[in-house]
Design a protein around this motif. Structure first.
Motif: not given
Length: 315
Positions: A48-54, A267-270, A276-279
């Motif tokens: 969860t922490r990695l997925q939220l890390d921007q 779309r925004t994340i891409y 690769l951010a989608l993974w």
């Protein structure tokens, strides 16, 4: 004629039930969920922490784990354990029980056989049901708790799972607990369709174990089948899981929402972070889900196998 398990013969049509009843599968899943939650919660927190890390604060799984322990203490790796354990217990009970009900509905009325299409549809239906009834509201609470930094209660917005749920309902409305429902439904439906089909296939191919034959797999056999069955889903559903986490983590109390929905979030994340951010968080998902399935199926197979051996097969 002796059974494959060496434990007796098949009961006659009048003395044998068609399959393990849904309530037995539900009980087996709930016990498996309790054991899984206690073992694998730290990996879920790191994911969860990695997925939220921007901002790139964490340099991988090990660095994330070390950073959390150093800055927040070891107990922080078990943040959200209460909702996580409760969520897993209820989720697996619903998943296993509803899958058994769907399988009964999709069986051929004449032969009693279940086709591969029926097995896939049963798994997908179970995944959709668990996503809407159990997974989404529990994961919203869990993610809101896990994204908080520190352990001092006075510095945290959410003091615990109940307080977190009440705060979300107060600030965002009742349906705030269902933020990210669409990607959760897609993720869980696809995951369970693949998982139930793959688990059955591996049991047959590796161990010659068929549902209802009374054969009880050894724990290590269940672990191998469960582990292999749990590997495909995370790769296929990675984008849904990242989007689900982002949608669940954002709060209306912080102003205008960044992500308007599942498609907009993808779309925004891409655009902002690349494909690769989608993974993001895939590796810790692969570290958590396959071992989690191995643990859950090890427990569940022993319970269902005991029932099959004693009630579906006569000695």
């Amino acid at each position: 004629m002796a059974s494959p398990a060496g434990g007796g013969v098949r009961a006659s049509v009048g003395g044998r039930k068609d399959s393990t009843p849904p309530y037995v599968r539900a009980i087996s899943g709930s016990f498996g969920g309790i054991v899984e939650a206690c073992c694998l919660q730290p990996i879920d927190v790191i994911k969860t922490r990695l997925q939220l890390d921007q901002s790139g604060a964490y340099r991988g799984i090990a660095n994330c784990g070390r950073t959390v322990v150093r800055t927040e203490g070891v107990r922080a790796l078990w943040k959200g354990l209460t909702p996580f354990a409760t969520h897993l217990t209820l989720k697996y009970a619903l998943r296993m029980g509803s899958n058994a009900l769907f399988q009964s509905a999709f069986k051929d009325s004449a032969t009693g056989d279940l086709s591969q299409r029926g097995r896939l549809m049963s798994g997908f239906g179970a995944g959709v049901l668990e996503a809407l009834v159990i997974v989404t509201p529990f994961e919203v609470v869990k993610i809101r708790l896990q994204q908080q930094r520190g352990l001092s209660p006075e510095l945290l917005k959410y003091k615990g799972p109940i307080h977190c749920a009440r705060t979300i309902i107060h600030e965002e409305g009742f349906f705030g607990l269902w933020a990210g429902a669409a990607p959760t439904v897609m993720r869980n439906g696809t995951n369970q369709a693949a998982m139930f089909t793959a688990k059955n296939a591996f049991d047959v191919i590796l161990w010659k174990k068929h549902e209802g034959d009374g054969k009880v797999l050894q724990p290590w056999q269940s672990m191998i089948s469960g582990f292999l069955a749990g590997t495909c889903g995370p790769i296929c559903t990675g984008p849904f899981d990242v989007v689900k986490t982002r949608l669940m983590a954002q709060s209306k109390s912080g102003g205008e929402l960044k992500y308007k929905g599942m498609i907009h979030a993808i779309r925004t994340i891409y655009v902002e972070e690349g494909l690769l951010a989608l993974w993001k968080g895939l590796l810790p998902r692969l570290m958590r889900i396959p071992p989690g399935q191995a643990i859950m199926w090890t427990v569940a197979d022993q319970i269902t196998g005991f029932y099959e051996r004693n009630y579906l097969v006569l000695d």
